[in-house]
Design a protein around this motif. Structure first.
Motif, PDB file in Angstrom:
ATOM      1  N   ASP A  26      36.815  77.991  27.084  1.00 51.50           N
ATOM      2  CA  ASP A  26      38.029  77.211  26.910  1.00 51.50           C
ATOM      3  C   ASP A  26      39.118  77.987  26.178  1.00 51.50           C
ATOM      4  O   ASP A  26      40.277  77.590  26.169  1.00 51.50           O
ATOM      5  N   ASP A  27      38.781  79.126  25.547  1.00 55.85           N
ATOM      6  CA  ASP A  27      39.763  79.928  24.834  1.00 55.85           C
ATOM      7  C   ASP A  27      40.528  80.871  25.744  1.00 55.85           C
ATOM      8  O   ASP A  27      41.491  81.482  25.314  1.00 55.85           O
ATOM      9  N   ILE A  28      40.104  81.020  26.993  1.00 54.86           N
ATOM     10  CA  ILE A  28      40.732  81.958  27.911  1.00 54.86           C
ATOM     11  C   ILE A  28      42.057  81.361  28.381  1.00 54.86           C
ATOM     12  O   ILE A  28      42.136  80.204  28.765  1.00 54.86           O
ATOM     13  N   GLY A  29      43.098  82.193  28.375  1.00 52.17           N
ATOM     14  CA  GLY A  29      44.406  81.736  28.823  1.00 52.17           C
ATOM     15  C   GLY A  29      45.100  80.923  27.746  1.00 52.17           C
ATOM     16  O   GLY A  29      44.861  81.087  26.568  1.00 52.17           O
ATOM     17  N   GLY A  30      45.991  80.063  28.162  1.00 53.91           N
ATOM     18  CA  GLY A  30      46.666  79.205  27.197  1.00 53.91           C
ATOM     19  C   GLY A  30      47.953  79.811  26.699  1.00 53.91           C
ATOM     20  O   GLY A  30      48.638  80.561  27.384  1.00 53.91           O
ATOM     21  N   GLU A  31      48.264  79.488  25.484  1.00 51.00           N
ATOM     22  CA  GLU A  31      49.528  79.883  24.871  1.00 51.00           C
ATOM     23  C   GLU A  31      49.506  81.360  24.469  1.00 51.00           C
ATOM     24  O   GLU A  31      48.551  81.820  23.840  1.00 51.00           O
ATOM     25  N   PRO A  32      50.562  82.119  24.789  1.00 53.25           N
ATOM     26  CA  PRO A  32      50.606  83.527  24.392  1.00 53.25           C
ATOM     27  C   PRO A  32      50.640  83.666  22.870  1.00 53.25           C
ATOM     28  O   PRO A  32      51.362  82.955  22.188  1.00 53.25           O
TER      29      PRO A  32
END
Length: 71
Positions: A26-32
């Motif tokens: 779930d930590d992959i990607g998201g907000e830069p």
């Protein structure tokens, strides 16, 4: 054969690695910048801390030489 058993104890198992990756999927990607150890959203704070960090790193050799010359 004995060395293979010894080496297998030190090599992580695929199932462990796969489960560890899936646990944190779930930590992959998201907000830069979310995974960075510092906040990049406050532009002025980031600029000040970045400048201090780089300046100190560049000044350490000169401070060390000054210290040695004053001894």
């Amino acid at each position: 054969m004995a060395t293979r058993k010894i080496l297998c104890n030190f090599v992580p198992r695929r199932s462990f690695m796969k489960s560890n990756i899936m646990k944190h999927a779930d930590d992959i990607g998201g907000e830069p910048g979310k995974d960075l150890p510092f906040d990049i959203h406050n532009r002025y704070k980031f600029t000040l801390l970045f400048t201090a960090y780089i300046s100190l790193g560049m000044a350490i050799p000169f401070l060390a030489v000054r210290h040695q010359l004053l001894k």
